[in-house]
Design a protein around this motif. Structure first.
Motif, short mmCIF file in Angstrom:
data_model
loop_
_atom_site.label_atom_id
_atom_site.label_comp_id
_atom_site.label_asym_id
_atom_site.label_seq_id
_atom_site.Cartn_x
_atom_site.Cartn_y
_atom_site.Cartn_z
N GLU A 232 7.10 0.67 9.18
CA GLU A 232 7.63 2.11 9.56
C GLU A 232 9.02 2.16 8.86
OE1 GLU A 232 6.74 4.52 11.34
OE2 GLU A 232 4.88 3.62 12.14
N GLN A 233 9.77 1.28 8.71
CA GLN A 233 11.09 1.39 8.03
C GLN A 233 11.01 1.73 6.41
OE1 GLN A 233 13.13 -2.47 8.72
NE2 GLN A 233 14.79 -1.51 9.34
N LYS A 234 9.82 0.97 6.08
CA LYS A 234 9.74 1.35 4.50
C LYS A 234 9.25 2.71 4.27
CE LYS A 234 6.97 -0.65 0.95
NZ LYS A 234 6.21 -1.77 0.17
N GLN A 235 8.16 3.15 5.17
CA GLN A 235 7.69 4.18 5.13
C GLN A 235 8.85 5.32 5.37
OE1 GLN A 235 4.69 4.52 4.25
NE2 GLN A 235 5.18 6.70 3.65
N GLU A 236 9.83 5.23 6.04
CA GLU A 236 10.62 6.17 6.43
C GLU A 236 11.88 6.08 4.99
OE1 GLU A 236 12.67 7.03 10.31
OE2 GLU A 236 14.36 6.19 9.03
N ASN A 237 12.22 4.93 4.58
CA ASN A 237 12.96 4.95 3.49
C ASN A 237 12.40 5.53 2.30
OD1 ASN A 237 15.14 3.73 4.66
ND2 ASN A 237 14.40 1.66 4.52
N ILE A 238 11.12 5.22 2.14
CA ILE A 238 10.63 6.07 0.94
C ILE A 238 10.48 7.54 1.07
CG2 ILE A 238 8.32 6.42 -0.36
CD1 ILE A 238 7.88 3.32 -0.17
N ASN A 239 10.22 7.92 2.31
CA ASN A 239 10.58 9.42 2.53
C ASN A 239 11.70 9.80 2.16
OD1 ASN A 239 8.28 10.57 3.43
ND2 ASN A 239 8.50 10.04 5.57
N LYS A 240 12.84 9.11 2.47
CA LYS A 240 14.12 9.48 2.32
C LYS A 240 14.57 9.68 0.71
CE LYS A 240 16.52 7.54 6.54
NZ LYS A 240 17.16 6.46 7.09
N ALA B 68 14.75 12.76 -12.68
CA ALA B 68 14.42 12.77 -11.14
C ALA B 68 13.29 11.64 -10.96
CB ALA B 68 13.80 14.27 -10.63
N LEU B 69 12.45 11.83 -11.81
CA LEU B 69 11.35 10.60 -11.66
C LEU B 69 11.74 9.34 -11.71
CD1 LEU B 69 8.10 12.26 -13.37
CD2 LEU B 69 8.62 11.65 -10.96
N THR B 70 12.64 8.93 -12.76
CA THR B 70 13.01 7.67 -12.82
C THR B 70 13.98 7.33 -11.87
OG1 THR B 70 14.91 8.53 -14.33
CG2 THR B 70 12.96 7.44 -15.29
N ASP B 71 14.75 8.27 -11.32
CA ASP B 71 15.67 8.03 -10.11
C ASP B 71 14.91 7.74 -8.97
OD1 ASP B 71 18.29 8.01 -8.84
OD2 ASP B 71 17.57 9.85 -7.82
N ARG B 76 12.75 3.51 -5.02
CA ARG B 76 11.36 3.28 -4.44
C ARG B 76 11.15 1.71 -4.64
NH1 ARG B 76 5.95 5.96 -3.23
NH2 ARG B 76 5.05 4.07 -2.25
N ILE B 77 11.47 1.26 -5.91
CA ILE B 77 11.26 -0.14 -6.08
C ILE B 77 12.34 -0.87 -5.40
CG2 ILE B 77 11.49 -1.95 -7.67
CD1 ILE B 77 10.36 0.03 -9.84
N GLY B 78 13.57 -0.28 -5.12
CA GLY B 78 14.49 -1.12 -4.35
C GLY B 78 14.01 -1.17 -2.86
N VAL B 79 13.46 -0.13 -2.36
CA VAL B 79 12.94 -0.24 -1.10
C VAL B 79 11.79 -1.12 -0.93
CG1 VAL B 79 11.85 1.21 0.60
CG2 VAL B 79 13.56 2.22 -0.57
N SER B 80 10.89 -1.08 -1.88
CA SER B 80 9.94 -2.01 -1.65
C SER B 80 10.32 -3.43 -1.59
CB SER B 80 8.65 -1.78 -2.35
OG SER B 80 8.86 -2.01 -3.71
N ILE B 81 11.32 -3.83 -2.62
CA ILE B 81 11.69 -5.16 -2.64
C ILE B 81 12.43 -5.61 -1.52
CG2 ILE B 81 13.39 -6.88 -3.92
CD1 ILE B 81 13.02 -5.44 -6.28
N ALA B 82 13.12 -4.68 -0.88
CA ALA B 82 14.16 -4.91 0.35
C ALA B 82 13.13 -5.11 1.47
CB ALA B 82 14.92 -3.70 0.74
#
Ligand code: ATP
Ligand code: ATP
Ligand code: MG
Ligand code: MG
Lengths: 572, 577
Positions: A232-240, B68-71, B76-82
């Motif tokens: 859920e968190q990930k989804q929300e962060n990606i959304n952000k 914008a895309l690379t940003d 997004r990669i950061g989020v998924s690693i996290a």
């Protein structure tokens, strides 16, 4: 009033800091726009080989604006964050304050881990409400209005583009995203709360889970819950990230338009070429803080969820204590007489009546024992005296006062209670004893410890959470010690010695009865031995008094008590 | 999972990808500056027609899109690693907590652990989701920009080269401070959680003692303390941003002035070069400054990570069980206590040198004053704690050579303070065994525990919901629900800690009969205060202050041991007093 409005109301206590933060935010924003405008202008001007003094003036402006910006930004951040974290701290305390009168009823609906999750996690997430939702749009609006006003002197067309860009990036796109957000309906807060609830209970029941080999199952359950939460968190962060990058792109496009139209106007001759660089720089700068506006809807929803989760608990109608007009806040410091007259009582949400109809008199200074089957309502009766629960019908009297009119704290001040299950706080023995009276001296406490045969404990002995490092009997004795140290003339003892051996039990009763000589005392007991000395024995079954009288009378009656006594003797 | 670096390197591939993206971003930024300048320069000075600049304008659009895309991609990669890191760390931490021996599990506050698992792990997020991508951006973008500026105009390049190193130095100095503070912050949050949960549990007690106000003040203090630490961290961060801002402002100003002078006085550069540099210089500083902002986030997140990862270093002498499977036989094993000694690490209490033998299906009573070590002995027998010296031998072998599961499979232990979970009554009884059970079995177990009539009088019977810690049941009812767990399993060894505590005599009698029944197939070891339980035991272990005073039947102890005789007399003599 919605929950979020209540939060806002609480926030406004920090008005001053908020206003300062907004002002400084504006100064920082506008000076940064000015800075870039001036440097763009400077370069263009320089290209035209102007007099030297003009350059000096311009560069000094650039520097000055730079200092102002840096200073204002610092101030803005400081004030806004200070306000935010003070607000959060207030929110936690307010939550606890509101929660306090709801105990114990609140536990019917909510588990402790859940409440913990709310007071920590949800309150924490509300920081975004202030830092990202509440004041930045105001700052943004002010900066934009001034910038557009400024730009309109040079080119109306570009002012219009900026205006459109502003509307697009701060209103239209966030609105579109908020439509999307409604559909997504993030469950991050909820999932976090659920995880907190479960983890807490697993920790509490750790020993039993381990003994019954259920730990693996529970652990897997927790892991899959954590998985849902993280997703859920990930989804929300990606959304952000998506919303922000998207809006960022739009701001680029606006600058692009400014450049294209500007170029066109220059070619056309409607705009002086010297201003083009300045306008481009302005558009690049002014939109920088607009990109995060796309995340606005996500934060709004998060904040709404969080504040609802907070206020749902404290406003829950099912667990509110019933309103009574309390007129007595202090009771005289003498042994009271108690009377129950035709009371009826049902636990909230239960369909069976725990006490259908009961009347009972406890004269001042008398010693009464309640015996009866497990689940017959003995502890409930004590709860009623203590106003932890309230009667449905009939009255409970404290001397001549109906306890409806007496405040709970007045009653607690006058009673010494040992519950069936007592709580001990994480800390030391001293901490736990000082609850009884913060003014106690060490030797007083040591004396009482000795009188309950805990002389081997020092006051500095550590007490684990819930007294886990004490034996069952030690906990009971510590609870008794705490009651012995407390002021008051009504003793309510709910099986205070059930985990003690007969020897220790006897000597402790002696202590209690010595001290309670003049006081009113109510003792719940399963052991029938030693009840001979009581003035009155009440036998309860299914919430009713089936027999009452002195030991002698009950034995002569040859009823329920007599049978129990015979049973007990046959077992010895 | 011992350090942060390792957690990052688990995701090597994505990190490389991130590097690629960042380089692309840097290129886009540079191309953007050139395109913009070409347009402005074209119409402003070169007096080109609009059609001459349309192709750079279109190209600019594409570049902006790429930017914008690379940003987006790199964030997004950061989020998924996290997310992956958080998942792993939480899993490991949970496993670590779950494997703790009970004794350690009882140490510390529940709220703190919950806080570690939730807030601690969540705090780690920004290190991976923001800090790492930002570090990349702030390394590569300024580098690229600097190279380009050098190729355009050496003086500006030198100005940047001189001022830029201040920035990382600042950050390193300040970052260290932030991290320390943020470890403290997490600690404070955890203790707030601990205090809150403890207070919540004890709120009734606090009310009865008129101490809610004081406790509220303490919570307030704790909460304010947390605020202050947070503010301390932020202040450091803000000061740092302020300094960075100043440095970058001064450099931008100097660069601008330098450019202007070169333009006017020496006429050594073109407007084109000047404007490119003017657009690029802020990009240079912005990405460094952003590192400043995320640096503090990253550092405080690193503080959290360090704190969480520290939990793993916490030494735990978890019980080393062996690999042998205990034969699961019908007949209970013989249990021998062999010079058994045990001390709690945190108290002076010592269980001394115990010797005893429990034959199959015997009924054993453990007797002694409160605090004499009865519960401790049961804990030892259950394998929840290990002896310091001596051993418990089962089937002639040391207990710890077996697997924990194979021992627990044989065993039912109803402790002195059993925990009732929120859920239905049925579920609570069913947890007594790992096997699947039906309603009928649960009903039978409840009957044996003397709780069936009550449960069946309820509206939803076994589906009745009860609250956390058994709220909604009387104490005796809770006690019986937990005893029912033992009747559900077919154990060969039953450990009971004062099973009849707080029960009325009629119920107690039912329970006695059921325990007799259990005794037909199992060894039953009971801690008892009541004479009638004691009297019928095959062996009585009489404990005094952790010493095993004597082992024997009621009549032998009564004849030979004065302390025992005294105890019995008091129980009987209570009525004469
Ligand atoms: N918080 C509650 N909510 C709903 N029902 C409750 C609650 N507490 C107790 N009960 C029910 O009310 C009845 C009376 O409970 P009470 O605790 O007064 O019994 P008791 O006589 O003290 O029993 P024991 O000897 O086992 O302590 C029980 O059947 C119990 O299930
Ligand atoms: N987890 C622990 N850590 C440290 N000391 C402990 C712990 N548990 C118990 N003790 C101490 O060990 C001693 C023996 O405790 P134990 O629980 O075995 O007593 P017990 O015989 O069961 O008493 P009771 O009849 O009161 O339950 C007590 O003095 C107690 O304070
Ligand atoms: Mg009770
Ligand atoms: Mg014990």
């Amino acid at each position: 009033m919605s929950a979020l409005q209540k939060v806002i109301k609480l926030m406004l206590i920090e008005k001053k800091d908020i206003v300062i933060a907004i002002c400084l935010g504006f100064i920082a924003g506008i000076s940064s726009v000015g800075l870039f405008a001036a440097s763009g202008y400077l370069i263009s001007k320089a290209a035209l080989i102007p007099p030297f003094y003009a350059l000096i003036v311009l560069t000094s402006t650039v520097k000055l604006l730079g200092f102002v910006k840096a200073g204002a930004k610092y101030g803005e951040r400081l004030y806004s964050h200070r306000a935010t974290f003070t607000i959060l701290s207030n929110l936690r305390v307010t939550f606890f304050e509101k929660l306090e009168p709801l105990v114990p009823h609140v536990f019917h609906k909510y588990r402790s881990g859940d409440l913990l999750g709310r007071v920590v996690g949800d309150v924490e997430s509300l920081q975004n409400f202030f830092l990202r939702v509440f004041y930045p749009p105001i700052v943004l609006l002010l900066v934009f209005v001034s910038t557009i006003f400024f730009v309109s002197f040079y080119s109306l067309a570009i002012a219009v583009i900026l205006l459109l860009g502003f509307l697009l990036t701060t209103i239209v796109i966030p609105a579109l995203f908020s439509l999307r957000q409604v559909k997504i309906n993030g469950r991050v807060r909820q999932e976090r709360g659920d995880l907190s609830t479960e983890i807490t209970e697993v920790m509490y029941g750790f020993r039993d889970l381990k003994l019954f080999q259920q730990l693996d199952t529970k652990q897997n359950q927790l892991l899959s819950q954590s998985e849902t939460y993280i997703n859920e968190q990930k989804q929300e962060n990606i959304n952000k990230v998506y919303s922000q990058s998207f809006n960022g792109f739009i701001t680029f496009i606006v600058s692009w338009f400014v450049l294209a139209i500007g170029a066109y106007l220059v070619v056309n001759g409607t705009l002086e070429g010297i201003f083009l660089a300045m306008l481009v720089m302005i558009s690049l700068t002014v939109f920088e803080p607009a990109a995060p506006m796309a995340v606005f809807p996500i934060y709004i929803q998060e904040s709404r969820d969080a504040s609802n989760r907070l206020y749902d608990v404290v406003d829950e109608p099912d667990i509110q204590p019933s309103e009574t007009n309390i007129s007595i806040n202090h009771l005289p410091d003498v042994p009271p007489g108690l009377a129950f007259s035709d009371i009826r009582f049902t636990y909230k949400g239960e369909w069976r009546t725990t006490i259908p109809n009961l009347s009972l008199l406890l004269p001042a200074g008398s010693k009464t024992a309640i015996v009866g089957a497990s689940g017959s309502g003995k502890s409930t009766l004590l709860q009623l005296i203590l106003k932890m629960q309230q009667v449905e019908a009939g009255q409970v009297y404290w001397d001549q006062h109906d306890t409806l009119t007496v405040s709970g704290s007045a009653i607690w001040e006058q009673t010494k209670v040992v519950l069936q299950e007592n709580h001990f706080f994480y800390g030391t023995i001293r901490d736990n004893l000082l609850l009884a009276d913060p003014g106690l001296q060490d030797d007083q406490m040591n004396a009482v410890l000795a009188s309950v045969q805990l002389e081997n404990f020092s006051l500095d002995t550590r007490v684990s959470e819930n007294g886990e490092n004490l034996s069952g009997g030690e906990k009971q004795r510590l609870a008794i010690a705490r009651a012995l140290l407390k002021k008051g003339h009504l003793w309510l003892l709910d099986e205070p010695t059930s985990s003690l051996d007969a020897q220790t039990e006897q000597s402790i009763y002696q202590q209690i009865f010595n001290q309670a000589d003049q006081d009113t005392l109510l003792l719940v007991s399963h052991r029938l031995q030693g009840l001979e000395q009581m003035d009155q024995i009440i036998v309860m079954n299914h919430g009713e008094i089936i027999e009452s009288g002195s030991y002698q009378e009950l034995m002569e009656l040859e009823g329920y008590f007599y049978q129990m006594k015979t049973l007990e003797e046959s077992l010895l | 999972m011992q350090n942060i670096k390792k957690t990052v390197w688990r995701h090597k591939r994505r990190i490389y990808f991130l590097v690629g993206l960042t380089l692309l971003l840097g290129l886009a930024i540079i191309v953007q500056a050139f395109l913009m300048t070409r347009i402005v320069d074209g119409v402003f000075l070169k007096n080109l027609s609009f059609s001459a600049v349309t192709s750079p304008i279109l190209a600019l659009f594409i570049i902006l899109l790429i930017r914008a895309l690379t940003d987006y991609m790199s964030k997004r990669i950061g989020v998924s690693i996290a997310s992956d890191v958080k998942r792993d760390v939480r899993k490991d931490l949970l496993t670590k907590y779950a494997q703790q021996p009970v004794q350690l599990a009882e140490k510390g506050q529940t709220g703190k652990k919950v806080s570690m698992l939730l807030d601690g792990v969540d705090e780690m997020d920004s290190f991976y989701s923001q800090f790492i991508p930002q570090v990349m951006q702030s390394t590569f973008v300024p580098l690229l920009v600097m190279i380009v500026i050098f190729t355009q105009h050496i003086n500006s390049g030198i100005i940047l080269l001189v001022s830029a190193p201040f920035i990382p130095i600042f950050m390193i100095v300040i970052g260290i401070q932030t991290q320390k503070k943020s470890e403290e912050k997490l600690e404070k949050l955890a203790s707030f959680s601990g205090a809150f949960l403890d207070t919540l549990q004890g709120l009734v007690t606090l009310k009865l003692f008129g101490r809610t106000k004081k406790q509220k003040d303490e919570l307030e203090q704790s909460s304010l303390g947390f605020r202050d630490t947070t503010m301390d961290i932020l202040k450091v961060a803000f000061t740092q941003s302020f300094a960075l801002e100043l440095i970058s402002m001064i450099s931008i100003g100097i660069v601008a002035l330098e450019l202007a002078i070169q333009l006017i006085i020496y006429e050594s550069i073109s407007f084109f070069t000047a404007f490119v540099i003017l657009i690029l210089v802020p990009e240079f500083f912005t990405s460094l400054k952003e590192l400043g902002t995320t640096f503090h986030n990253g550092r405080s997140s690193m503080g959290a990570a360090k704190k969480v990862l520290q939990e793993f270093d916490e030494q735990d002498d978890s019980i080393q069980w062996g690999k042998n499977e205990m034969a699961q036989e019908e007949v209970p094993p013989t249990i021998q206590l062999n010079h058994l000694s045990f001390t709690y690490p945190t108290s002076d209490f010592k269980l001394h040198n115990m010797d005893a033998t429990f034959l199959p299906k015997q009924k054993i009573a453990i007797v002694g004053a409160s605090g004499s070590g009865k519960t401790t002995l049961l804990h030892l027998l259950a394998g929840m704690i290990t002896p310091d010296e001596g051993a418990i031998n089962v089937q002639q072998q040391d207990l710890v050579t077996f697997t924990e599961a194979s021992w627990l499979n044989q065993l039912s232990y109803i402790s002195q303070h059993p925990y009732i979970f929120s859920g239905t009554i049925g579920e609570n009884i069913a947890m007594g065994t790992t096997a699947a059970v039906d309603e009928k079995a649960i009903r039978e177990a409840a009957e044996k525990a003397g709780i069936a009539p009550l449960i069946e009088s309820l509206e939803n019977q076994y589906q009745t919901k009860i609250g956390e810690a058994g709220r909604g049941l009387s104490s005796g009812e809770k006690q019986r629900v937990s005893i029912a767990r033992a009747f559900l399993k077919k154990p060969t060894i039953v450990l009971l800690d004062e099973p009849t505590r707080g029960l009325d005599l009629a119920t107690e009698k039912i329970l006695q009969q059921s325990i007799e029944q259990l005794n037909e197939t199992a060894t039953v070891i009971t801690v008892a205060h009541r004479l009638h339980t004691i009297k019928t035991a095959d062996q009585i272990l009489f404990l005094e202050n952790g010493q095993l005073q004597a082992v024997g039947t009621h009549s032998t102890l009564f004849d030979t041991l004065p302390a025992y005789r005294e105890m019995v007399t008091i129980q009987r003599g209570g009525k004469q007093a």
